[in-house]
Write an enzyme that holds these catalytic residues in place. Structure first.
Site, PDB file in Angstrom:
ATOM      1  N   GLY A  51      47.519  87.459  63.866  1.00 10.71           N
ATOM      2  CA  GLY A  51      47.316  86.907  65.134  1.00 10.71           C
ATOM      3  C   GLY A  51      48.199  87.581  66.143  1.00 10.71           C
ATOM      4  N   GLU A  65      56.463  72.471  67.038  1.00 11.78           N
ATOM      5  CA  GLU A  65      56.838  71.296  67.482  1.00 11.78           C
ATOM      6  C   GLU A  65      57.784  71.303  68.575  1.00 11.78           C
ATOM      7  OE1 GLU A  65      58.088  69.348  63.783  1.00 11.78           O
ATOM      8  OE2 GLU A  65      56.102  69.525  62.764  1.00 11.78           O
ATOM      9  N   GLY A 110      51.084  95.993  96.967  1.00 10.18           N
ATOM     10  CA  GLY A 110      52.039  95.456  98.034  1.00 10.18           C
ATOM     11  C   GLY A 110      51.819  94.090  98.259  1.00 10.18           C
ATOM     12  N   GLU A 156      52.972  83.225  69.632  1.00  7.79           N
ATOM     13  CA  GLU A 156      52.734  83.995  68.270  1.00  7.79           C
ATOM     14  C   GLU A 156      54.141  84.637  67.958  1.00  7.79           C
ATOM     15  OE1 GLU A 156      48.944  84.811  66.937  1.00  7.79           O
ATOM     16  OE2 GLU A 156      47.770  83.513  68.537  1.00  7.79           O
ATOM     17  N   GLY A 157      55.206  84.310  68.166  1.00  5.95           N
ATOM     18  CA  GLY A 157      56.397  84.716  67.969  1.00  5.95           C
ATOM     19  C   GLY A 157      56.983  85.729  69.097  1.00  5.95           C
ATOM     20  N   GLN A 189      53.165  95.739  92.748  1.00  3.18           N
ATOM     21  CA  GLN A 189      54.029  96.660  93.668  1.00  3.18           C
ATOM     22  C   GLN A 189      53.136  97.657  94.272  1.00  3.18           C
ATOM     23  OE1 GLN A 189      57.088  95.811  93.914  1.00  3.18           O
ATOM     24  NE2 GLN A 189      57.548  97.212  95.433  1.00  3.18           N
ATOM     25  N   GLY A 207      60.003  76.109  67.267  1.00  2.00           N
ATOM     26  CA  GLY A 207      59.196  77.086  67.769  1.00  2.00           C
ATOM     27  C   GLY A 207      59.809  78.442  66.875  1.00  2.00           C
TER      28      GLY A 207
HETATM   29  N1  COS Z   1      53.488  86.922  54.798  1.00  2.00           N
HETATM   30  C1  COS Z   1      53.640  86.606  53.916  1.00  2.00           C
HETATM   31  N2  COS Z   1      54.770  85.737  53.593  1.00  2.00           N
HETATM   32  C2  COS Z   1      55.809  85.867  54.402  1.00  2.00           C
HETATM   33  C3  COS Z   1      55.828  86.324  55.534  1.00  2.00           C
HETATM   34  C4  COS Z   1      54.479  87.162  55.889  1.00  2.00           C
HETATM   35  N3  COS Z   1      54.263  87.906  57.068  1.00  2.00           N
HETATM   36  N4  COS Z   1      56.744  86.510  56.170  1.00  2.00           N
HETATM   37  C5  COS Z   1      57.673  85.590  55.527  1.00  2.00           C
HETATM   38  N5  COS Z   1      57.028  85.435  54.531  1.00  2.00           N
HETATM   39  C6  COS Z   1      57.739  84.453  53.271  1.00  2.00           C
HETATM   40  C7  COS Z   1      59.045  85.335  52.888  1.00  2.00           C
HETATM   41  O1  COS Z   1      58.574  86.305  52.022  1.00  2.00           O
HETATM   42  C8  COS Z   1      59.619  84.304  52.226  1.00  2.00           C
HETATM   43  O2  COS Z   1      59.420  83.925  50.785  1.00  2.00           O
HETATM   44  P1  COS Z   1      60.573  84.059  49.528  1.00  2.00           P
HETATM   45  O3  COS Z   1      61.333  82.837  50.000  1.00  2.00           O
HETATM   46  O4  COS Z   1      59.356  83.680  48.327  1.00  2.00           O
HETATM   47  O5  COS Z   1      60.904  85.182  49.552  1.00  2.00           O
HETATM   48  C9  COS Z   1      59.223  83.147  52.976  1.00  2.00           C
HETATM   49  O6  COS Z   1      57.953  83.333  53.517  1.00  2.00           O
HETATM   50  C10 COS Z   1      60.632  82.852  54.157  1.00  2.00           C
HETATM   51  O7  COS Z   1      60.633  83.774  54.731  1.00  2.00           O
HETATM   52  P2  COS Z   1      61.929  84.145  55.688  1.00  2.00           P
HETATM   53  O8  COS Z   1      63.145  83.651  54.802  1.00  2.00           O
HETATM   54  O9  COS Z   1      61.793  85.414  56.571  1.00  2.00           O
HETATM   55  O10 COS Z   1      61.577  82.993  56.625  1.00  2.00           O
HETATM   56  P3  COS Z   1      62.607  82.514  58.005  1.00  2.00           P
HETATM   57  O11 COS Z   1      62.639  80.990  57.831  1.00  2.00           O
HETATM   58  O12 COS Z   1      63.914  83.279  57.978  1.00  2.00           O
HETATM   59  O13 COS Z   1      61.654  82.589  59.074  1.00  2.00           O
HETATM   60  C11 COS Z   1      60.728  83.846  61.044  1.00  2.00           C
HETATM   61  C12 COS Z   1      61.204  83.773  59.529  1.00  2.00           C
HETATM   62  C13 COS Z   1      61.914  83.806  62.152  1.00  2.00           C
HETATM   63  C14 COS Z   1      60.048  85.192  60.854  1.00  2.00           C
HETATM   64  C15 COS Z   1      59.519  83.074  61.105  1.00  2.00           C
HETATM   65  O14 COS Z   1      60.010  81.467  61.307  1.00  2.00           O
HETATM   66  C16 COS Z   1      58.684  83.169  62.245  1.00  2.00           C
HETATM   67  O15 COS Z   1      57.832  83.881  62.374  1.00  2.00           O
HETATM   68  N6  COS Z   1      59.012  82.487  63.542  1.00  2.00           N
HETATM   69  C17 COS Z   1      58.140  82.760  64.685  1.00  2.00           C
HETATM   70  C18 COS Z   1      57.188  81.702  64.543  1.00  2.00           C
HETATM   71  C19 COS Z   1      55.867  81.722  65.424  1.00  2.00           C
HETATM   72  O16 COS Z   1      55.530  83.014  65.565  1.00  2.00           O
HETATM   73  N7  COS Z   1      55.518  81.002  66.269  1.00  2.00           N
HETATM   74  C20 COS Z   1      54.432  80.922  66.880  1.00  2.00           C
HETATM   75  C21 COS Z   1      53.333  79.730  67.080  1.00  2.00           C
HETATM   76  S1  COS Z   1      52.577  79.686  66.104  1.00  2.00           S
HETATM   77  S2  COS Z   1      50.936  80.266  67.271  1.00  2.00           S
END
Ligand code: COS
Length: 379
Positions: free
Chosen positions: A242, A127, A339, A363-364, A336, A131
């Site tokens: 992904g 959104e 050129g 995708e992150g 590069q 992000g």
């Molecule tokens: N597979 C399954 N479950 C997962 C997981 C995965 N790869 N990664 C995290 N989880 C679960 C965790 O285990 C946790 O569960 P519990 O609370 O039951 O233990 C829950 O999800 C939350 O995980 P976490 O605390 O790590 O979440 P955060 O809010 O800290 O976010 C990041 C983690 C930053 C890694 C996440 O928000 C992210 O990937 N951001 C990038 C987003 C992205 O890639 N966007 C691209 C656009 S979409 S194309």
């Protein structure tokens, strides 16, 4: 780990290679210039079984493993990164959510059409203000009897406007944070869904990246994917796959840039010899080839773990991180080596450079990948 490809994988790769040489490469520069969504290539990918590469034969797909899909993305990206990202989004985060988390009815409804390429898949998580912090989404879905009412909006959605079905992440309970997020399958023709602003992007011209607007969209309960509150984990697990796809896309772009730079260096004569004979150029080419090889190993390793049903989150992040950084380095060096010719639109390498940049972001971001890798190191 053994990366010797089996017969199915080799046959599929040869088929994709022919398709790329005969149909994708001749179109790639035109797609970049006209910025037109490559519908003809997508239809052709449907006929070749590529749109359903990971879908079991029982649902009309090709039934190949994840590594086969990754090999296909790599080859297609070598021809056109735009075409590759359409297939990558359609498969990793457009189709696989239904295969992995859908009910039997949802699979029967969507998978055959997605497999034939009659329907394109898309994934709507991001959104305007959410992000990297994916659990901060504010799009809401409120349960009312046998349906939900969806309100809010999404931004930067790949394949938007062309997709027939979107996997949409929405909050069904804000108080629960990421545990209040739920996934839904939203048909593109649903009333209240509209396509907003189309982004003008640095690269990937011809792909579609748009805003989605939800105004009192009615989603029947049977279109919920998984249980209420499971959406965040569904999204995170899909993004793992992904990310290997984005790594393969980066690798394909970098491979194309390397091939262009190598060929040019063998033809371009300065100081009475081809420039590939100068050590300065040789060192650059050697580094490029080494980065490609290393990226390929990380990507195939992560894809093989996925195919075997083993944990692969860390390896997916490493593959995406390394391959996309390598793609930026390799495409920059390719420009590069060519050129000032490389800086012009007459040559392909400037497109490779523009197309490579996004692989470090979507995708992150690569900063998020480093955080994820570091989390695994602590376990
Ligand atoms: N597979 C399954 N479950 C997962 C997981 C995965 N790869 N990664 C995290 N989880 C679960 C965790 O285990 C946790 O569960 P519990 O609370 O039951 O233990 C829950 O999800 C939350 O995980 P976490 O605390 O790590 O979440 P955060 O809010 O800290 O976010 C990041 C983690 C930053 C890694 C996440 O928000 C992210 O990937 N951001 C990038 C987003 C992205 O890639 N966007 C691209 C656009 S979409 S194309």
């Amino acid at each position: 780990m053994d990366f010797s490809l089996n017969e199915d994988q080799l046959m599929m790769r040869k088929m994709v290679l022919d398709f790329v040489e005969e149909e994708v490469i001749p179109q790639a520069m035109i797609i970049d210039k006209t910025q037109e969504f490559p519908l003809t290539l997508i239809r052709k990918m449907g006929q070749l079984g590529l749109m359903g590469i990971s879908i079991p034969e029982a649902f009309g797909g090709s039934g190949l493993d994840f590594l086969s899909y990754i090999l296909a993305i790599e080859e297609i990206a070598r021809g056109s990164a735009t075409t590759a990202i359409i297939l990558e989004t359609h498969t990793s985060i457009g189709t696989l959510p239904i295969l992995y988390f859908g009910t039997e009815e949802q699979k029967r409804k969507y998978l055959p059409k997605l497999a034939r390429g009659e329907m394109i898949g898309a994934f709507a998580l991001t959104e305007s203000n959410s992000g990297s912090d994916a659990s901060s989404i504010v799009t809401s879905a409120e349960r009312r009897g046998d349906h939900y009412i969806l309100n809010g909006g999404k931004r930067f959605i790949t394949n938007a406007g062309y997709a027939g079905v979107y996997t949409v992440l929405a909050s069904t309970n804000r108080a629960l944070g990421n545990k209040g997020i739920t996934a839904f399958l939203l048909d593109a023709n649903t009333s209240g869904l509209s396509i907003g602003k189309a982004e003008e992007q640095m690269g990937l011209h011809g792909s579609s990246t748009c805003e989605l607007i939800f105004e009192d969209v009615i989603i029947p309960v049977e279109n919920r994917l998984g249980e209420e509150g499971q959406g965040f984990k569904i999204a995170m697990s899909l993004l793992d796959g992904g990310r290997i796809g984005v790594g393969a896309q980066a690798l394909g772009i970098a491979q194309a840039a390397f091939e262009a730079a190598l060929a040019y260096s063998q033809e371009r004569v300065q100081f009475k010899k081809a420039i590939c004979n100068f050590q300065g150029i040789q060192f650059m080419l050697a580094d490029m080839a080494t980065q490609l090889e290393a990226a390929r190993f990380l990507i195939y390793h992560a894809a093989t773990l996925q195919s075997l049903g083993l944990p692969y989150s860390k390896e997916a992040s490493m593959a995406k991180l390394f391959a996309s950084d390598a793609a930026m380095k390799v495409t920059t060096d390719a420009v590069q080596i060519l050129g000032v010719y490389g800086y012009t639109r007459e040559y392909k390498v400037e497109r490779y450079l523009r197309d490579a940049k996004i692989t470090q972001i979507y995708e992150g971001t690569n900063q998020i990948q480093r955080i994820l890798i570091a989390k695994h190191l602590r376990k």
